[in-house]
Design an enzyme around this catalytic site. Sequence first.
Site, PDB file in Angstrom:
ATOM      1  N   ILE A 154      10.494  27.275  21.197  1.00  0.00           N
ATOM      2  CA  ILE A 154      11.671  27.045  20.346  1.00  0.00           C
ATOM      3  C   ILE A 154      12.169  28.350  19.713  1.00  0.00           C
ATOM      4  O   ILE A 154      13.364  28.644  19.735  1.00  0.00           O
ATOM      5  CB  ILE A 154      11.365  25.973  19.273  1.00  0.00           C
ATOM      6  CG1 ILE A 154      11.022  24.642  19.964  1.00  0.00           C
ATOM      7  CG2 ILE A 154      12.551  25.795  18.327  1.00  0.00           C
ATOM      8  CD1 ILE A 154      10.491  23.551  19.047  1.00  0.00           C
ATOM      9  N   ASP A 173       4.962  37.241  15.680  1.00  0.00           N
ATOM     10  CA  ASP A 173       4.044  36.231  16.231  1.00  0.00           C
ATOM     11  C   ASP A 173       2.631  36.778  16.131  1.00  0.00           C
ATOM     12  O   ASP A 173       2.464  37.965  15.821  1.00  0.00           O
ATOM     13  CB  ASP A 173       4.419  35.925  17.704  1.00  0.00           C
ATOM     14  CG  ASP A 173       3.912  34.565  18.152  1.00  0.00           C
ATOM     15  OD1 ASP A 173       2.689  34.338  18.097  1.00  0.00           O
ATOM     16  OD2 ASP A 173       4.721  33.720  18.558  1.00  0.00           O
ATOM     17  N   ASP A 259      13.860  20.210   8.088  1.00  0.00           N
ATOM     18  CA  ASP A 259      13.845  18.990   8.917  1.00  0.00           C
ATOM     19  C   ASP A 259      12.487  18.306   8.830  1.00  0.00           C
ATOM     20  O   ASP A 259      12.333  17.182   9.289  1.00  0.00           O
ATOM     21  CB  ASP A 259      14.138  19.371  10.384  1.00  0.00           C
ATOM     22  CG  ASP A 259      14.249  18.149  11.290  1.00  0.00           C
ATOM     23  OD1 ASP A 259      14.955  17.187  10.886  1.00  0.00           O
ATOM     24  OD2 ASP A 259      13.645  18.134  12.379  1.00  0.00           O
ATOM     25  N   GLU A 264       6.027  12.664   5.099  1.00  0.00           N
ATOM     26  CA  GLU A 264       7.240  12.109   5.712  1.00  0.00           C
ATOM     27  C   GLU A 264       7.162  10.591   5.778  1.00  0.00           C
ATOM     28  O   GLU A 264       6.162  10.067   6.273  1.00  0.00           O
ATOM     29  CB  GLU A 264       7.423  12.685   7.120  1.00  0.00           C
ATOM     30  CG  GLU A 264       7.711  14.177   7.081  1.00  0.00           C
ATOM     31  CD  GLU A 264       7.966  14.775   8.467  1.00  0.00           C
ATOM     32  OE1 GLU A 264       7.992  14.026   9.448  1.00  0.00           O
ATOM     33  OE2 GLU A 264       8.152  15.986   8.549  1.00  0.00           O
ATOM     34  N   HIS A 282      13.540  14.686   9.964  1.00  0.00           N
ATOM     35  CA  HIS A 282      12.754  15.024  11.170  1.00  0.00           C
ATOM     36  C   HIS A 282      13.496  14.616  12.457  1.00  0.00           C
ATOM     37  O   HIS A 282      12.982  13.855  13.272  1.00  0.00           O
ATOM     38  CB  HIS A 282      11.366  14.375  11.116  1.00  0.00           C
ATOM     39  CG  HIS A 282      10.353  15.083  11.969  1.00  0.00           C
ATOM     40  ND1 HIS A 282       9.030  15.198  11.622  1.00  0.00           N
ATOM     41  CD2 HIS A 282      10.465  15.731  13.172  1.00  0.00           C
ATOM     42  CE1 HIS A 282       8.379  15.858  12.568  1.00  0.00           C
ATOM     43  NE2 HIS A 282       9.235  16.193  13.522  1.00  0.00           N
ATOM     44  N   ILE A 283      14.707  15.163  12.594  1.00  0.00           N
ATOM     45  CA  ILE A 283      15.542  14.790  13.750  1.00  0.00           C
ATOM     46  C   ILE A 283      15.559  15.861  14.838  1.00  0.00           C
ATOM     47  O   ILE A 283      16.371  15.799  15.759  1.00  0.00           O
ATOM     48  CB  ILE A 283      17.005  14.482  13.314  1.00  0.00           C
ATOM     49  CG1 ILE A 283      17.605  15.665  12.535  1.00  0.00           C
ATOM     50  CG2 ILE A 283      17.079  13.190  12.519  1.00  0.00           C
ATOM     51  CD1 ILE A 283      19.108  15.546  12.303  1.00  0.00           C
ATOM     52  N   GLY A 284      14.660  16.834  14.712  1.00  0.00           N
ATOM     53  CA  GLY A 284      14.660  17.941  15.673  1.00  0.00           C
ATOM     54  C   GLY A 284      14.738  17.494  17.130  1.00  0.00           C
ATOM     55  O   GLY A 284      15.541  18.008  17.909  1.00  0.00           O
ATOM     56  N   ALA A 285      13.899  16.541  17.500  1.00  0.00           N
ATOM     57  CA  ALA A 285      13.852  16.122  18.911  1.00  0.00           C
ATOM     58  C   ALA A 285      14.638  14.832  19.145  1.00  0.00           C
ATOM     59  O   ALA A 285      14.549  14.225  20.205  1.00  0.00           O
ATOM     60  CB  ALA A 285      12.407  15.905  19.328  1.00  0.00           C
TER      61      ALA A 285
HETATM   62  P1  NAD Z   1       4.972  26.917  20.913  1.00  0.00           P
HETATM   63  O1  NAD Z   1       3.514  26.624  20.984  1.00  0.00           O
HETATM   64  O2  NAD Z   1       5.723  27.173  22.161  1.00  0.00           O
HETATM   65  O3  NAD Z   1       5.209  28.181  19.933  1.00  0.00           O
HETATM   66  C1  NAD Z   1       4.561  28.350  18.711  1.00  0.00           C
HETATM   67  C2  NAD Z   1       4.393  29.843  18.463  1.00  0.00           C
HETATM   68  O4  NAD Z   1       3.880  30.036  17.139  1.00  0.00           O
HETATM   69  C3  NAD Z   1       3.394  30.506  19.433  1.00  0.00           C
HETATM   70  O5  NAD Z   1       4.012  31.620  20.077  1.00  0.00           O
HETATM   71  C4  NAD Z   1       2.249  30.929  18.521  1.00  0.00           C
HETATM   72  O6  NAD Z   1       1.588  32.101  18.951  1.00  0.00           O
HETATM   73  C5  NAD Z   1       3.003  31.153  17.208  1.00  0.00           C
HETATM   74  N1  NAD Z   1       2.128  31.204  16.047  1.00  0.00           N
HETATM   75  C6  NAD Z   1       1.039  30.436  15.777  1.00  0.00           C
HETATM   76  N2  NAD Z   1       0.504  30.812  14.598  1.00  0.00           N
HETATM   77  C7  NAD Z   1       1.281  31.827  14.121  1.00  0.00           C
HETATM   78  C8  NAD Z   1       1.241  32.616  12.955  1.00  0.00           C
HETATM   79  N3  NAD Z   1       0.273  32.465  12.038  1.00  0.00           N
HETATM   80  N4  NAD Z   1       2.191  33.568  12.792  1.00  0.00           N
HETATM   81  C9  NAD Z   1       3.154  33.752  13.716  1.00  0.00           C
HETATM   82  N5  NAD Z   1       3.248  33.021  14.846  1.00  0.00           N
HETATM   83  C10 NAD Z   1       2.322  32.073  15.044  1.00  0.00           C
HETATM   84  O7  NAD Z   1       5.614  25.707  20.094  1.00  0.00           O
HETATM   85  P2  NAD Z   1       7.140  25.204  20.131  1.00  0.00           P
HETATM   86  O8  NAD Z   1       7.299  24.186  21.186  1.00  0.00           O
HETATM   87  O9  NAD Z   1       8.043  26.382  20.099  1.00  0.00           O
HETATM   88  O10 NAD Z   1       7.199  24.413  18.721  1.00  0.00           O
HETATM   89  C11 NAD Z   1       7.256  25.141  17.508  1.00  0.00           C
HETATM   90  C12 NAD Z   1       7.075  24.206  16.324  1.00  0.00           C
HETATM   91  O11 NAD Z   1       8.133  23.240  16.318  1.00  0.00           O
HETATM   92  C13 NAD Z   1       5.768  23.406  16.327  1.00  0.00           C
HETATM   93  O12 NAD Z   1       5.241  23.379  15.021  1.00  0.00           O
HETATM   94  C14 NAD Z   1       6.213  22.016  16.705  1.00  0.00           C
HETATM   95  O13 NAD Z   1       5.345  21.021  16.189  1.00  0.00           O
HETATM   96  C15 NAD Z   1       7.574  21.964  16.050  1.00  0.00           C
HETATM   97  N6  NAD Z   1       8.473  20.929  16.594  1.00  0.00           N
HETATM   98  C16 NAD Z   1       9.267  20.255  15.711  1.00  0.00           C
HETATM   99  C17 NAD Z   1      10.137  19.282  16.173  1.00  0.00           C
HETATM  100  C18 NAD Z   1      11.049  18.553  15.221  1.00  0.00           C
HETATM  101  O14 NAD Z   1      11.392  17.414  15.494  1.00  0.00           O
HETATM  102  N7  NAD Z   1      11.487  19.172  14.134  1.00  0.00           N
HETATM  103  C19 NAD Z   1      10.180  18.955  17.539  1.00  0.00           C
HETATM  104  C20 NAD Z   1       9.392  19.692  18.418  1.00  0.00           C
HETATM  105  C21 NAD Z   1       8.543  20.686  17.929  1.00  0.00           C
END
Ligand code: NAD
Length: 308
Positions: A154, A173, A259, A264, A282-285
């Site tokens: 993301i 990261d 979000d 929640e 929480h409407i991200g997805a």
């Molecule tokens: P991903 O695993 O592809 O990416 C997460 C990144 O965070 C990785 O590159 C990881 O190395 C990095 N990371 C972990 N700990 C870290 C730290 N301490 N400092 C810096 N970077 C760090 O995940 P994604 O698919 O990109 O999802 C990202 C987030 O979005 C997740 O928390 C996921 O649960 C959330 N999400 C939310 C919704 C929503 O509805 N709002 C939907 C999908 C995903």
Amino acid sequence: MERIRYKVLVCDSFAEKGIEKLSSIFDVTYSPKITSQELLSTIHDYDVIIVRGRTKITKEVIEKGENLKIVGRAGIGLDNIDLRSAESRGIKVFNTPESSTNAVAELTIGLMIDLARGISRGDAGMKQGRWLKDELMGSELKGRTLGVVGMGRIGTRVAKMAKTFGMKVLVSDIIELDKGLLEDLGAKEVPLDDLLSSSDFVTLHVTLTDETHHMINEQILGKMKKGAYIINTSRGTVIDERALTKALKNGWIKGAALDVFEVEPPGPSELVELPNVIATPHIGAQTKESQELAAMLLVDKIAGALLS
Ligand code: NAD
């Protein structure tokens, strides 16, 4: 020899196309509103159970699922599944983290524009018969700096989109990032402290781990540029909400778009009610495309595991 028709129970709402595809391969029961008691009394019948975020796959469910081979989660979060119990019984757990990338990235950009231009505040005012034009002097994204914390699926997509607005993009990261990708994106990798002190907008895209729980606390917020904005579409507990509330009230942080929340739904919340907070449930997805993609990817993964 005819193949066994595996029995699949779909517990939460699931895209229609996914149900159609599943039904062409398996015997499917679609019970999007099943209660936990009903689940416990029927799970022994099924080979596969599919959930989103609503249904909890507890130790008890796993124990009663004597025929269970696969737990499928349409989406990313596995917080509602007792992974240890599943593993101990040799039950496979599949999710579809790739399905929501674009949906969450687009929401993040939408929230950033809203923070910069006061769209929701203007709309709320209009509905109350108030013309808030003078109060809504905004700023443009072009030329501003976006800090992306967590450059996974993301974060990378958000960085790409932000670049097209003419923003300067800083990223941070804990893993080594692909230099070629950063170059293509025109993004600069910096230590977190530098990102915080230089960004006009900070957007969080980290996974929830012990290290990222309350990663954004009072001390970290204090390192952000005065008057910056923060966006969280990752997981609620990445931010210490009490610390953020304080920083928003004293004006150190100009605005937040959230979000996701520590609890929640959050119930009555001082944070959500602040005028400089934009809150979404929480409407991200929560897009048709993302839900369909999640369903189709999950059916492929399940069919691949059971039929190959
Ligand atoms: P991903 O695993 O592809 O990416 C997460 C990144 O965070 C990785 O590159 C990881 O190395 C990095 N990371 C972990 N700990 C870290 C730290 N301490 N400092 C810096 N970077 C760090 O995940 P994604 O698919 O990109 O999802 C990202 C987030 O979005 C997740 O928390 C996921 O649960 C959330 N999400 C939310 C919704 C929503 O509805 N709002 C939907 C999908 C995903």
